[in-house]
Design a protein around this motif. Structure first.
Motif, short mmCIF file in Angstrom:
data_model
loop_
_atom_site.label_atom_id
_atom_site.label_comp_id
_atom_site.label_asym_id
_atom_site.label_seq_id
_atom_site.Cartn_x
_atom_site.Cartn_y
_atom_site.Cartn_z
N ARG A 1 6.39 -6.52 -10.00
CA ARG A 1 6.20 -6.89 -8.94
C ARG A 1 4.54 -7.24 -8.79
N LYS A 2 3.95 -8.48 -9.44
CA LYS A 2 2.42 -8.56 -9.10
C LYS A 2 2.59 -9.91 -8.97
N MET A 3 1.31 -9.98 -9.34
CA MET A 3 1.10 -11.43 -9.04
C MET A 3 1.10 -12.63 -10.26
N PRO B 1 5.97 -13.42 -2.22
CA PRO B 1 5.16 -13.85 -3.37
C PRO B 1 6.43 -13.86 -5.02
N PHE B 2 7.29 -15.05 -4.88
CA PHE B 2 8.19 -15.29 -6.14
C PHE B 2 8.13 -17.10 -6.64
N ALA B 3 7.78 -17.17 -7.49
CA ALA B 3 7.78 -17.92 -8.28
C ALA B 3 7.73 -18.76 -9.18
N CYS B 4 9.06 -20.20 -9.66
CA CYS B 4 9.72 -20.84 -10.76
C CYS B 4 9.85 -20.02 -11.81
N ALA B 5 10.72 -18.80 -10.83
CA ALA B 5 11.71 -18.31 -11.99
C ALA B 5 12.60 -17.60 -11.41
N ALA B 6 14.06 -17.34 -11.77
CA ALA B 6 14.44 -16.09 -11.41
C ALA B 6 14.65 -14.98 -11.66
N TYR B 7 14.45 -13.85 -10.15
CA TYR B 7 14.41 -12.42 -9.90
C TYR B 7 15.25 -12.01 -10.19
N PRO B 8 15.64 -10.74 -10.63
CA PRO B 8 16.48 -9.82 -10.94
C PRO B 8 16.32 -9.66 -9.23
N SER C 1 0.94 -0.73 0.08
CA SER C 1 -0.11 0.22 0.27
C SER C 1 1.25 1.69 -0.36
N HIS C 2 -0.53 2.26 -0.36
CA HIS C 2 1.15 4.17 -0.69
C HIS C 2 0.24 4.65 0.63
N ARG C 3 1.04 5.28 1.47
CA ARG C 3 0.43 7.00 1.57
C ARG C 3 1.10 7.94 1.33
N PHE C 4 0.24 9.01 0.13
CA PHE C 4 0.76 10.21 0.21
C PHE C 4 -0.19 11.69 0.48
N PRO C 5 1.28 12.29 1.08
CA PRO C 5 -0.02 13.83 1.75
C PRO C 5 -0.44 14.43 0.85
N GLU D 1 11.76 -5.12 -0.74
CA GLU D 1 11.84 -4.31 1.12
C GLU D 1 10.54 -4.07 2.01
N ALA D 2 10.31 -3.68 0.56
CA ALA D 2 9.29 -1.91 1.45
C ALA D 2 8.24 -3.75 1.27
N GLU D 3 8.11 -3.78 0.20
CA GLU D 3 6.68 -4.89 0.27
C GLU D 3 6.59 -5.51 1.48
#
Length: 841
Positions: free
Chosen positions: A157-159, A416-423, A108-112, A433-435
Motif C-alpha cells: 500500500r504505497k504510491m 489509490p488503485f491503478a491499472c492492475a489486479a489487487y489482492p 497515519s498511526h498513533r501509538f501510546p 479498510e483502515a486507510e
C-alpha cells in the motif's frame, strides 16, 4: 488540554546493508532516502540524464532512521507517538522497545508511548524494510496479479507510480514522509471530528460526528459552533457524553448561508466550524458563573461579560481540546439519467472542464503549499474547474484540498488503485479498510471534493485486457470497488457520490468503456489512431484522454547533458511510453510536415499535442449536454519527461497549456466539418452576429455570411456553415474565419501538409518594458500557429500567449517575462519565434 512536540530534528540515515556504505548520514524529516542521499552528495540527481537507472538499489535496501531527543515529564496522563506518514513497511522502536510494525504509506498511526519514555535522553528508531522485499514476498505468497508492468506495486500500500509509469521514473522511496511527533494529553481528547455538510432547502445542515479517546470515565461535553454567517447569529449545539461514552453527534442548522460554488458558477464562501471538548464539571461551573454574572450586571453588558467569563471558566476548569474546520455549504449529486454522468452542484448541472493530477514530485515531501498554489493557478488560468486525483498516486495533502476549497476547484478523488489486479486477502484488506476510513473521514468536510472513485482502469482491465484467464479465480479487487469502499463512503461520507471506477458504465455486467453510459477513457487515439478519430465518439463523459509532446526546451536541456536529438539515448531515457517516439512521429500524420532537425521535431510535436487535445475537447464540448465533461490526461509532471502533460516537470507551460486556455474558455467557437459549435458555458447569454468569412491565403475575402445567434447560458448552439462560406474553390489555398463578438477561430479546408502556405513574412520588434519585453509581430503573409519560446534564451523566461494564427496585415503582441537583458534580434528570430509556414533554416 494537550501539547504537541514535533520530532523533526537530529535524524540520521543508515543503510541496513553495510555493502551500501551509508551510515550516519544527516536526514531531513519529513523526507525520504533519495532526498537525504542527494543532499549528502552521495547520489546524483535522479531526474538528470539516466541517473535513475543507477539508483535502483535504494528501493532494494532496508534503511534505518534514528534520532535522539530529551524528554521531561510534562504532567499529562498520556503521551502518544503520532506518525502522520511512514513510507512504507516500517518497524517503530522507542528506547529499544518495538512499538509497532506498519505497512501503509496512505495512512497515519498513533501509538501510546508514555510508559516507554525516559527522563532525559530517548532514542527513536524507524526501520524500513526494502519496499521490493516486502512486496515481492507477498506476491510470492499470494500469487502474481496481472498489470501493465512487472513491478510488484499491487502488493504494497504505497504510491504505485513510485515503481515507474509510462511518464514516470522508477524511484522506490522509503522514509518518514509526513510529520512525526509526541502529543501529550490528559482526561480526554478529540480523536475524530467528521462534519457532514449539506443543504436542506435554503438552510445549511452540519452533522458533526465526534469520537474521543479518554483516560477518565467522567462525563464530557462537546460543543460545536458555526460562526460568521452574514446576518445570522453564531449557531451552536451541544452533546453530553456520559461516563465511558466515546461517540456523539451534534446537529446544527444554519439559516440561509451563502453557498459554495465551483469556479465560474459563483463564490466560495467558507465558515469556521469550532468543536470543543470540555469536562462536564467545567461546563456546569461556567453555567453557574454565567447565571451569577447575569444577575449582577446590567442587561446592556450581560452578553459580552457572560461570554468572556464563560470562556475563562471553561478554559481554567477543564477545556480538553478544540478542533476547527473551514466548511462550505453546498450539495452535490451524480445525475445518471439515461446513462448520463452529470455532476450537479447545488442542483445545477456542471460541465466538467478537468485535468488529471499526478503526484507533482516523485518525492512528495518537496511539494510545498506554495508549489501547489502555483500549479493550481496554472490550472485555473486555463479555465479548469476540476482536478482528478489519479489512482496511481496519493490521497493528497491538507494544503491541496484547502487550496481547492479556497479557489473553487472541484476534486474527483480516486482511491489509490491503478491499472492492475489487487489482492483482497489479509493483510491488504484490513489495510485498505483502515486507510479508506481514515481518509474519507479526513476529507468529508471538504466542499471541493465532489466524487469518490474506486480505482483507475482496473474494471476495464479485468473485462478487456485478458486478466481473467491469468487470474485463474484469484482475487483482483472487485470486493474493494463494489463492496468495501462504497460501504465506507455510505457510512462516513454520504454527502457525495461514489463511483466504482473509471472507465465504468454504471453496472458490473456492462462493458466498462461504453461511450453510451458513464465514464470512458479514450486511448486508441495516441496508441493507434489519428486524433481525428475523436469525432467518431459521442460519449457521456470522458475521464481520460490525451496526447504526448516534449517538455519545454529549457527543461529538456537541463535534464539531458548530451546532444539534443530525438533518438539520442539520454533523450529516449526521458520517454517512458512504449514506442513513444514512434507514436509521436506517426501522430503527425498528414497534419504537419515530418521534422528534419531537433528544432523542427520539438516545435511540431509540441504543436501536434496541442492540436490533438484541442480537437477532442472541442468535439466533446460541442456535444453538451449529452456529454458533460472532459478530463485531460494530464495537467502536471513529476520530473522532466516527454509526456501528456500541459505543464512540464520543471513547471514550464507547454503549448498545450495555451491551447487549453482557448478551448476551456467560457465561450468557444469550434468549426466541426460543416457546423460551427457555439459553446457558451457562462452565466450570461451570448448573442450577436456570427460572422463567417472565406478567405484566400493572401487575406482576400472570397465570401462572407452572417447568422444571428443567441446562445443561452450553459448551452451549445450548432450553426450550419452557409455553403458560400464553407465550400472552397481551392481547399489548398483558402481558409474560413469565424467570429462572434471578441472570439475568433480560423479553420483550414485541408491539412497543413496540403495547404499552399506561403513563405513566412512578417515584421517583428522587441521592446524592453517593466518585467521583460513586449514583442509585436505584424504579418505580411498568413502566419500559421505563431509561437514564441523565450526559454531558449533565458530558462526563467515565459510568454503570455502562443499558437496565434494571423492573416496578412494583422498583428499580435506577446509579453515576455524575464529578469535578464535579452537580444531583441534573438527574441524575434529562429528558433525563438516560430510558425508552421516559416522558411526552413
Amino acid at each position: 488540554m494537550r501539547s504537541y512536540r514535533p520530532l523533526h530534528d537530529g535524524w540520521t540515515l543508515t543503510a541496513v546493508s553495510r555493502d551500501a556504505g551509508v551510515a550516519g548520514v544527516p536526514a531531513t524529516v519529513p523526507g525520504c532516502v533519495h532526498t537525504d542521499l542527494l543532499a549528502a552528495g552521495l547520489i546524483e540527481d535522479p531526474y538528470l540524464d539516466d541517473n535513475e537507472t543507477r539508483l535502483a538499489w535504494i528501493g532494494r535496501t532496508g534503511w534505518i532512521y534514528e534520532t535522539r531527543f530529551s524528554w521531561t515529564a510534562d504532567g499529562h496522563e498520556r503521551t502518544d507517538l503520532v506518525c502522520e506518514g511512514l513510507d512504507t513497511a516500517a518497524t517503530v522502536i522507542l528506547n529499544d522497545v518495538r512499538i509497532a510494525e506498519t505497512a501503509n504509506q496512505h495512512r497515519s498511526h498513533r501509538f501510546p508511548v508514555r510508559h516507554l519514555l525516559r527522563e532525559g535522553d530517548n532514542t527513536l528508531t524507524v526501520l524500513f524494510e526494502s519496499p521490493y522485499a516486502y512486496a515481492e514476498a507477498r506476491r510470492a505468497a499470494l500469487g502474481g496479479r496481472p498489470g501493465p508492468y512487472a513491478e510488484p506495486y499491487p502488493f504494497i500500500r504505497k504510491m504505485a507510480c513510485n515503481f515507474g509509469w509510462d511518464w514516470g521514473p522508477t524511484l522506490v522511496t522509503s522514509g518518514i514522509w509526513r510529520p512525526i511527533g509526541l502529543e501529550s494529553w490528559s482526561g480526554a481528547r478529540l480523536a475524530g471530528v467528521r462534519p457532514l455538510v449539506t443543504m436542506e432547502g435554503a438552510d445549511g445542515r452540519v452533522e458533526v460526528h465526534v469520537t474521543v479517546d479518554r483516560v477518565t470515565e467522567d462525563p464530557l461535553t462537546v460543543t460545536a459552533e458555526v460562526a460568521g454567517v452574514p446576518g445570522a447569529p453564531d449557531v451552536t449545539a451541544e452533546v453530553r457524553l456520559a461516563a465511558g461514552e466515546r461517540r456523539g453527534v451534534l446537529t446544527l442548522t444554519v439559516p440561509e448561508p451563502e453557498r459554495w460554488w465551483p469556479r465560474g458558477y459563483g463564490a466560495q464562501p467558507r465558515y469556521d466550524l469550532t468543536v470543543r471538548l470540555d469536562e462536564a464539571a467545567a461546563k456546569t461551573a461556567a453555567k453557574a458563573v454565567t447565571e451569577a454574572v447575569t444577575e449582577a450586571v446590567t442587561e446592556a453588558v450581560t452578553e459580552a461579560v457572560t461570554e468572556a467569563v464563560t470562556e475563562a471558566v471553561v478554559t481554567a476548569a477543564g477545556t480538553l481540546g478544540t478542533v476547527t474546520r473551514k466548511i462550505g455549504f453546498r450539495s452535490v449529486r451524480l445525475d445518471r439519467t439515461d446513462g448520463a454522468f452529470t455532476l450537479r452542484v447545488n442542483d445545477v448541472p456542471v460541465f466538467v472542464r478537468g485535468v488529471n493530477w499526478i503526484p507533482d514530485d516523485c518525492f512528495p515531501n518537496r511539494v510545498t503549499r506554495e508549489r501547489l498554489a502555483g500549479r493550481f493557478e496554472q490550472a485555473l488560468d486555463t479555465g479548469v474547474n476540476l482536478l482528478r486525483v489519479w489512482g496511481g498516486g496519493l490521497y493528497e495533502s491538507e494544503d491541496f484540498y484547502d487550496l481547492a476549497d479556497e479557489r473553487g476547484l472541484m476534486v474527483w478523488q480516486d482511491f489509490p488503485f491503478a491499472c492492475a489486479a489487487y489482492p483482497e486477502e489479509e493483510p491488504f484488506r484490513s489495510e485498505v479498510e483502515a486507510e479508506a476510513r481514515q481518509n474519507v473521514a479526513r476529507l468529508a468536510h471538504r466542499p471541493s471534493l465532489v466524487l469518490w472513485c474506486g480505482n483507475n482502469e482496473n474494471l476495464e482491465g479485468h473485462a478487456d485486457w485478458g486478466w481473467q484467464e491469468e487470474l485463474g479465480g484469484r482475487s483482483w479487487g472487485s470486493g474493494f470497488y463494489y463492496d468495501l469502499l462504497p460501504s465506507i463512503v455510505a457510512e462516513l461520507d454520504p454527502t457525495r457520490p461514489y463511483w466504482p471506477g473509471s472507465p465504468y458504465s454504471g453496472a458490473p455486467d456492462l462493458p466498462p468503456n461504453d461511450p453510451a453510459s458513464g465514464t470512458i477513457h479514450i486511448w486508441d487515439v495516441w496508441n493507434r489512431e489519428d486524433y481525428t478519430r475523436y469525432a467518431a465518439y459521442a460519449p457521456r463523459f470522458v475521464a481520460e484522454f490525451g496526447f504526448q509532446g516534449p517538455p519545454a526546451y529549457a527543461t529538456l536541456r537541463r535534464a539531458v547533458s548530451g546532444e539534443l536529438v530525438p533518438d539520442a539515448p539520454l533523450v529516449l531515457h526521458h520517454q517512458k511510453a512504449v514506442d513513444g517516439s514512434g507514436k509521436l512521429l506517426r501522430g503527425l500524420g498528414e497534419h504537419l510536415p515530418r521534422p528534419g532537425t531537433f528544432d523542427e521535431w520539438h516545435y511540431l510535436t509540441q504543436l501536434n499535442q496541442a492540436r490533438a487535445v484541442a480537437f477532442g475537447i472541442e468535439r466533446f464540448r460541442g456535444l453538451a449536454p449529452h456529454c458533460m465533461g472532459t478530463i485531460v490526461w494530464q495537467l502536471n509532471d513529476c520530473w522532466p519527461v516527454i509526456s501528456w502533460a500541459a505543464v512540464d516537470g520543471d513547471g514550464r507551460r507547454k503549448p498545450l497549456w495555451y491551447t487549453l486556455r482557448r478551448v476551456y474558455a467560457d465561450r468557444l467557437l469550434s468549426v466541426q466539418g460543416d457546423v460551427v459549435a457555439v459553446v457558451n458555458d457562462s452565466a450570461e447569454a451570448w448573442r450577436g452576429e456570427l460572422e463567417l468569412v472565406r478567405h484566400s491565403l493572401d487575406g482576400e475575402p472570397l465570401a462572407k455570411e452572417t447568422v444571428a445567434v443567441e446562445v443561452t447560458p450553459r448551452s451549445v448552439t450548432r450553426v450550419e456553415v452557409p455553403a458560400a462560406a464553407g465550400t472552397p474553390g481551392d481547399p489548398a489555398r483558402e481558409l474560413l474565419a469565424v467570429r462572434l463578438g471578441e472570439v475568433r477561430t480560423v479553420a483550414f479546408f485541408a491539412e497543413d501538409t496540403r495547404v499552399a502556405l506561403p513563405e513566412a513574412a512578417y515584421d517583428a520588434r522587441a521592446e524592453p518594458v517593466q518585467g521583460g519585453y513586449r514583442v509585436t509581430v505584424t504579418a505580411r503573409t498568413l502566419l500559421r500557429e505563431l509561437a514564441l519560446f523565450p526559454d531558449r534564451l533565458d530558462p526563467a523566461a515565459s510568454v503570455d500567449d502562443m499558437l496565434v494564427t494571423l492573416l496578412p496585415g494583422e498583428s499580435a503582441v506577446f509579453h515576455v517575462a524575464t529578469g535578464r537583458d535579452l537580444d531583441p534580434a534573438e527574441l524575434t528570430g529562429f528558433p525563438v519565434l516560430r510558425c508552421v509556414n516559416e522558411a526552413r533554416r
